[in-house]
Scaffold this motif. Structure first.
Motif, short mmCIF file in Angstrom:
data_model
loop_
_atom_site.label_atom_id
_atom_site.label_comp_id
_atom_site.label_asym_id
_atom_site.label_seq_id
_atom_site.Cartn_x
_atom_site.Cartn_y
_atom_site.Cartn_z
N LEU A 55 15.55 -49.32 30.67
CA LEU A 55 14.80 -49.65 31.87
C LEU A 55 14.36 -51.11 31.90
O LEU A 55 14.10 -51.66 32.97
CB LEU A 55 13.56 -48.74 31.97
CG LEU A 55 13.84 -47.23 32.01
CD1 LEU A 55 12.52 -46.47 31.95
CD2 LEU A 55 14.62 -46.87 33.27
N VAL A 99 13.59 -40.03 32.90
CA VAL A 99 13.77 -41.01 33.97
C VAL A 99 15.24 -41.05 34.38
O VAL A 99 16.11 -41.38 33.56
CB VAL A 99 13.31 -42.41 33.51
CG1 VAL A 99 13.45 -43.41 34.67
CG2 VAL A 99 11.87 -42.37 33.02
N VAL A 122 11.52 -38.06 36.74
CA VAL A 122 11.05 -39.16 37.59
C VAL A 122 12.27 -39.92 38.10
O VAL A 122 13.10 -40.38 37.31
CB VAL A 122 10.11 -40.10 36.81
CG1 VAL A 122 9.85 -41.38 37.59
CG2 VAL A 122 8.81 -39.39 36.49
N TYR A 123 12.38 -40.02 39.42
CA TYR A 123 13.54 -40.69 40.04
C TYR A 123 13.06 -41.57 41.18
O TYR A 123 12.20 -41.16 41.97
CB TYR A 123 14.54 -39.65 40.54
CG TYR A 123 15.77 -40.23 41.17
CD1 TYR A 123 16.58 -41.14 40.48
CD2 TYR A 123 16.14 -39.89 42.46
CE1 TYR A 123 17.72 -41.68 41.07
CE2 TYR A 123 17.29 -40.41 43.05
CZ TYR A 123 18.06 -41.31 42.36
OH TYR A 123 19.18 -41.84 42.93
N ARG A 124 13.61 -42.77 41.28
CA ARG A 124 13.08 -43.77 42.21
C ARG A 124 13.50 -43.55 43.66
O ARG A 124 12.93 -44.16 44.56
CB ARG A 124 13.51 -45.17 41.78
CG ARG A 124 15.01 -45.39 41.77
CD ARG A 124 15.35 -46.79 41.33
NE ARG A 124 16.79 -47.04 41.37
CZ ARG A 124 17.31 -48.25 41.44
NH1 ARG A 124 16.53 -49.30 41.48
NH2 ARG A 124 18.62 -48.40 41.48
N ASN A 152 8.88 -44.71 40.37
CA ASN A 152 9.59 -45.60 39.44
C ASN A 152 8.65 -46.02 38.31
O ASN A 152 7.53 -46.46 38.56
CB ASN A 152 10.09 -46.84 40.19
CG ASN A 152 11.19 -47.55 39.41
OD1 ASN A 152 12.06 -46.91 38.84
ND2 ASN A 152 11.15 -48.87 39.40
N PRO A 153 9.07 -45.88 37.04
CA PRO A 153 8.23 -46.33 35.92
C PRO A 153 8.13 -47.86 35.91
O PRO A 153 9.10 -48.56 36.16
CB PRO A 153 9.00 -45.83 34.68
CG PRO A 153 9.98 -44.83 35.19
CD PRO A 153 10.31 -45.24 36.58
N CYS A 169 3.57 -45.47 36.63
CA CYS A 169 4.60 -45.42 37.67
C CYS A 169 4.05 -45.98 38.97
O CYS A 169 2.84 -46.16 39.15
CB CYS A 169 5.05 -43.97 37.92
SG CYS A 169 5.76 -43.15 36.47
N VAL A 202 15.04 -41.76 28.57
CA VAL A 202 15.65 -42.64 29.56
C VAL A 202 17.08 -42.18 29.83
O VAL A 202 17.91 -42.15 28.92
CB VAL A 202 15.66 -44.11 29.07
CG1 VAL A 202 16.33 -45.01 30.10
CG2 VAL A 202 14.24 -44.59 28.78
#
Length: 275
Positions: A55, A99, A122-124, A152-153, A169, A202
Motif C-alpha cells: 500500500l 485490504v 476494506v475496498y476503496r 481506503n487505509p 481509514c 494486504v
C-alpha cells in the motif's frame, strides 16, 4: 481440494515428467545455464505474477501485517492449518482487515475467517466496481465476512511492542472514470476513522518478479517486466525460450494460464521437430 491437485501432479510423473524442487532459476542457475550446461533444448517460463504489491503507507512493517500471498502460501501450500503436525506457524489474529477487492482478497478474507478471526474487507471503490467474481463475494458474506466499501487505509497503527493495533481509514467517493474505465475514488475530507484490529492482510494485487528478465540476456520484456511472447506459440525473443500465463499477461486467471501452457506446449513441439 489438495488430493485433486496431487492426482493431477502424479499423472505427470507417471508420464515421465521429472520435478526439481527448491531450485530458483535466476539465482542457482539461469536459463542460459539450463540450455548450455544442462542440455535442455527448450525452456518454458511460467513463473506467474507472484511479487506482491504494497500500500505504501505508514506501518506496513508492523507485526501482524502480511500480504495475501504469504498468508495463502503458509496456510495452503505449507499446510499451516495442520500445525503442529506441519511446522509452519501462521499468525491468526482476532480482528482482521483485508485490504482489496479482488478474488485473492476474498481468498485471504475467508482463510483468515477460518483461522478464527472476525474479518472486514476494506475496498476503496463500491461493490459494483469490485474485480472479484460475484459468487466469491457472496460466499465471503455467507461465512460472516463484513465489507467496508468506499473506504481506503491511510496508515496502520501499532502498539508499544510493535504489533498492529488499528488501521486509520478515510471515506471515499467516486468521481470520473480512470484508465481502467472504473470511476476514480477520491478521499472525502475530514472523514478519517480508525478500525481496531490485531491482523491486517494486504491484497492489493501482484506483479511479475523481474528475476528471470534480469538474468536472461536477449529476452524481451515490457517496462512492467512482463515477458513478450507470441500469443499462438508462446515463443519469446530468445530462441528456444517460451513463456505464458501471468508472466506474460500479468495477474489473471488459472484458466488463461492453462490455455497459454497448452498453446506453448504445441509451439515447443513444433520448435523441437523442425528441420
Amino acid at each position: 481440494p489438495k488430493d485433486l491437485v496431487q492426482r493431477e501432479v502424479s499423472k505427470l510423473g507417471d508420464k515421465g515428467v521429472s520435478f526439481e524442487v527448491n531450485a530458483l532459476v535466476g539465482k542457482l542457475y539461469d536459463i542460459d545455464e539450463l540450455m548450455e550446461d544442462r542440455g535442455f533444448d527448450a525452456v518454458f517460463v511460467g513463473t506467474g505474477a507472484g511479487l506482491p504489491s504494497y500500500l505504501g503507507i505508514e506501518g506496513e512493517g508492523l507485526n501482524g501485517v502480511s500480504v495475501a500471498s504469504e498468508l495463502l502460501t503458509r496456510v495452503n501450500l505449507m499446510k499451516a492449518y495442520l500445525f503442529p503436525e506441519y511446522e509452519t506457524p501462521v499468525y491468526a489474529g482476532k480482528k482482521c482487515v483485508v485490504v482489496g477487492g479482488g478474488n485473492v482478497a476474498m481468498d485471504a478474507a475467508r482463510t483468515a475467517r477460518r483461522l478464527g478471526a472476525e474479518v472486514t474487507v476494506v475496498y476503496r471503490r463500491g461493490r459494483e466496481e469490485m474485480p472479484a467474481r460475484a459468487e466469491e463475494v457472496h460466499h465471503a458474506e455467507q461465512e460472516g465476512i463484513r465489507f467496508q466499501l468506499l473506504t481506503n487505509p491511510t496508515r496502520i497503527l501499532g502498539d508499544e511492542k510493535g504489533w498492529v493495533s488499528g488501521v486509520e481509514c478515510v471515506r471515499m467517493e467516486l468521481g470520473e472514470p480512470d484508465a481502467s474505465g472504473r470511476r476514480r475514488p477520491t478521499a472525502v475530507e475530514g472523514s478519517e476513522f480508525v478500525i481496531d484490529i490485531d491482523m491486517l492482510v494486504v491484497a492489493a494485487g501482484s506483479k511479475t518478479n523481474p528475476l528471470i528478465a534480469k538474468t536472461t540476456p536477449g529476452l524481451e520484456v515490457t517496462p512492467r517486466s512482463l515477458i513478450v511472447a507470441d500469443e499462438r506459440t508462446g515463443a519469446t525473443s530468445k530462441p528456444g525460450v517460451f513463456a505464458g500465463g501471468d508472466a506474460v499477461i500479468g495477474a489473471a486467471t488459472v484458466i488463461l494460464a492453462m490455455g497459454a501452457g497448452k498453446r506453448a506446449a504445441a509451439g515447443i513441439a513444433e520448435y523441437l521437430t523442425q528441420d
